[in-house]
Write an enzyme that holds these catalytic residues in place. Structure first.
Site, mmCIF file in Angstrom:
data_model
loop_
_atom_site.group_PDB
_atom_site.id
_atom_site.type_symbol
_atom_site.label_atom_id
_atom_site.label_comp_id
_atom_site.label_asym_id
_atom_site.label_seq_id
_atom_site.Cartn_x
_atom_site.Cartn_y
_atom_site.Cartn_z
ATOM 1 N N GLY A 1 0.838 -1.191 0.000
ATOM 2 C CA GLY A 1 0.000 0.000 0.000
ATOM 3 C C GLY A 1 0.873 1.241 0.000
ATOM 4 O O GLY A 1 2.080 1.163 0.290
ATOM 5 N N GLN B 1 2.612 9.895 2.118
ATOM 6 C CA GLN B 1 3.974 9.347 2.216
ATOM 7 C C GLN B 1 4.908 9.872 1.121
ATOM 8 O O GLN B 1 6.124 9.785 1.260
ATOM 9 C CB GLN B 1 3.934 7.812 2.156
ATOM 10 C CG GLN B 1 3.259 7.184 3.363
ATOM 11 C CD GLN B 1 3.153 5.685 3.214
ATOM 12 O OE1 GLN B 1 2.237 5.194 2.567
ATOM 13 N NE2 GLN B 1 4.094 4.956 3.777
ATOM 14 N N CYS C 1 5.671 -0.487 7.647
ATOM 15 C CA CYS C 1 5.370 0.786 6.977
ATOM 16 C C CYS C 1 6.611 1.229 6.204
ATOM 17 O O CYS C 1 7.716 1.232 6.760
ATOM 18 C CB CYS C 1 4.993 1.840 8.010
ATOM 19 S SG CYS C 1 4.552 3.433 7.275
ATOM 20 N N LEU C 2 6.406 1.605 4.958
ATOM 21 C CA LEU C 2 7.541 2.052 4.139
ATOM 22 C C LEU C 2 8.137 3.346 4.705
ATOM 23 O O LEU C 2 9.294 3.658 4.420
ATOM 24 C CB LEU C 2 7.083 2.255 2.689
ATOM 25 C CG LEU C 2 6.530 0.993 2.003
ATOM 26 C CD1 LEU C 2 5.923 1.338 0.650
ATOM 27 C CD2 LEU C 2 7.624 -0.068 1.852
ATOM 28 N N HIS D 1 -4.663 1.232 7.556
ATOM 29 C CA HIS D 1 -3.312 1.778 7.746
ATOM 30 C C HIS D 1 -3.099 2.982 6.812
ATOM 31 O O HIS D 1 -2.594 4.027 7.234
ATOM 32 C CB HIS D 1 -2.301 0.655 7.474
ATOM 33 C CG HIS D 1 -0.860 1.041 7.504
ATOM 34 N ND1 HIS D 1 0.028 0.564 8.444
ATOM 35 C CD2 HIS D 1 -0.122 1.839 6.684
ATOM 36 C CE1 HIS D 1 1.222 1.072 8.211
ATOM 37 N NE2 HIS D 1 1.166 1.843 7.136
ATOM 38 N N GLU D 2 -3.504 2.815 5.534
ATOM 39 C CA GLU D 2 -3.300 3.904 4.553
ATOM 40 C C GLU D 2 -4.218 5.095 4.852
ATOM 41 O O GLU D 2 -3.804 6.253 4.697
ATOM 42 C CB GLU D 2 -3.537 3.400 3.126
ATOM 43 C CG GLU D 2 -2.673 2.217 2.686
ATOM 44 C CD GLU D 2 -1.200 2.386 2.961
ATOM 45 O OE1 GLU D 2 -0.706 3.523 3.001
ATOM 46 O OE2 GLU D 2 -0.515 1.359 3.155
ATOM 47 N N HIS E 1 -2.675 7.236 7.384
ATOM 48 C CA HIS E 1 -1.661 8.156 6.827
ATOM 49 C C HIS E 1 -2.316 9.451 6.353
ATOM 50 O O HIS E 1 -1.763 10.541 6.540
ATOM 51 C CB HIS E 1 -0.959 7.518 5.624
ATOM 52 C CG HIS E 1 0.189 6.616 5.969
ATOM 53 N ND1 HIS E 1 1.281 7.031 6.701
ATOM 54 C CD2 HIS E 1 0.433 5.313 5.656
ATOM 55 C CE1 HIS E 1 2.138 6.026 6.829
ATOM 56 N NE2 HIS E 1 1.646 4.970 6.204
HETATM 57 O O1 K1U Z 1 1.816 2.336 4.154
HETATM 58 C C1 K1U Z 1 2.836 1.731 3.890
HETATM 59 O O2 K1U Z 1 3.921 2.147 4.235
HETATM 60 C C2 K1U Z 1 2.770 0.431 3.152
HETATM 61 C C3 K1U Z 1 2.755 -0.758 4.093
HETATM 62 C C4 K1U Z 1 1.355 -1.272 4.183
HETATM 63 C C5 K1U Z 1 1.049 -2.283 5.234
HETATM 64 C C6 K1U Z 1 1.782 -3.441 5.400
HETATM 65 C C7 K1U Z 1 1.444 -4.375 6.355
HETATM 66 C C8 K1U Z 1 0.338 -4.155 7.137
HETATM 67 C C9 K1U Z 1 -0.368 -2.984 6.990
HETATM 68 C C10 K1U Z 1 -0.028 -2.063 6.028
HETATM 69 C C11 K1U Z 1 3.680 -1.792 3.519
HETATM 70 O O3 K1U Z 1 3.503 -2.269 2.462
HETATM 71 S S1 K1U Z 1 5.023 -2.214 4.491
HETATM 72 C C12 K1U Z 1 5.886 -3.332 3.467
HETATM 73 C C13 K1U Z 1 6.052 -4.615 4.097
HETATM 74 O O4 K1U Z 1 7.075 -4.793 4.628
HETATM 75 C C14 K1U Z 1 4.998 -5.627 4.116
HETATM 76 C C15 K1U Z 1 4.519 -6.128 2.944
HETATM 77 C C16 K1U Z 1 3.559 -7.140 2.982
HETATM 78 C C17 K1U Z 1 3.059 -7.621 4.194
HETATM 79 C C18 K1U Z 1 3.568 -7.090 5.365
HETATM 80 C C19 K1U Z 1 4.558 -6.104 5.323
HETATM 81 ZN ZN ZN Z 2 2.542 3.128 6.232
#
Ligand code: K1U
Ligand code: ZN
Length: 168
Positions: free
Chosen positions: A46, A51, A91-92, A133-134, A137
């Site tokens: 996401g 961000q 979270c990125l 989560h998004e 943000h």
């Molecule tokens: O908002 C963001 O920074 C994106 C975030 C979204 C998210 C991941 C996991 C749970 C809730 C929301 C990411 O994509 S973090 C990237 C990552 O490490 C991840 C990817 C897939 C599953 C879990 C983590």
């Molecule tokens: Zn995030």
């Protein structure tokens, strides 16, 4: 398409409250394409406009294993929620930190498409977690805000250590 740079916690710009998208124009389409590219390049599931330092209410998501289920939500609103689930989140904007957060299990979301058309979508599981989560943000909220003061202090320490290691 271009890759956009992602703001990192504790950058104060991540605390900005986004305003509704009003112009459904070519610039919006370019932004969406760039956010899509940025999310996939970063291996995220996401990305919210906040961000990438754009303070408008839009987010992109793809929670599929094959990265072939791209979703775009412009001016999203949660119109119904049910149940509770606890999921480990990342979270990125907070690299290398993962923590469990409790959120609604099922959602009904109303949003607009790139063409400005209103649609409704039911989400559950990881898609519901990611959407919440998004949407946080877009309100200037981060998943680490749900942690206890002690856990948050540990996160800050870990990030400081990671950043010290990055410069050496
Ligand atoms: O908002 C963001 O920074 C994106 C975030 C979204 C998210 C991941 C996991 C749970 C809730 C929301 C990411 O994509 S973090 C990237 C990552 O490490 C991840 C990817 C897939 C599953 C879990 C983590
Ligand atoms: Zn995030």
């Amino acid at each position: 398409m271009s890759q956009l740079s992602i703001l990192e916690y504790p950058d104060p710009r991540l605390r900005t409250i986004a305003t509704p998208v009003v112009d459904f124009n070519e610039a919006l389409e370019i932004l969406v394409n760039n956010m899509r590219e940025t999310m996939y390049q970063a291996n995220g599931i996401g990305l919210a406009a906040t961000q990438v330092d754009i303070h408008q209410r839009l987010l992109v998501m793809d929670v599929s294993a094959e990265q072939d289920d791209f979703m775009l939500f412009i001016n999203p609103e949660i119109i119904a929620r049910d149940g509770l689930q606890t999921h480990e989140e990342g979270c990125l904007s907070v690299p290398g930190i993962f923590a469990n957060v409790k959120r609604a299990e099922q959602l009904k979301v109303r949003a607009q498409s790139l063409a400005g058309e209103t649609f409704e979508k039911d989400l559950d599981g990881l898609a519901a977690v990611c959407l919440q989560h998004e949407m946080d943000h877009l309100q200037g909220k981060l998943f680490v805000d749900y942690l206890s003061p002690l856990k948050r202090a540990m996160v800050n320490k870990k990030l400081e250590k990671q950043r010290r290691q990055e410069v050496t």
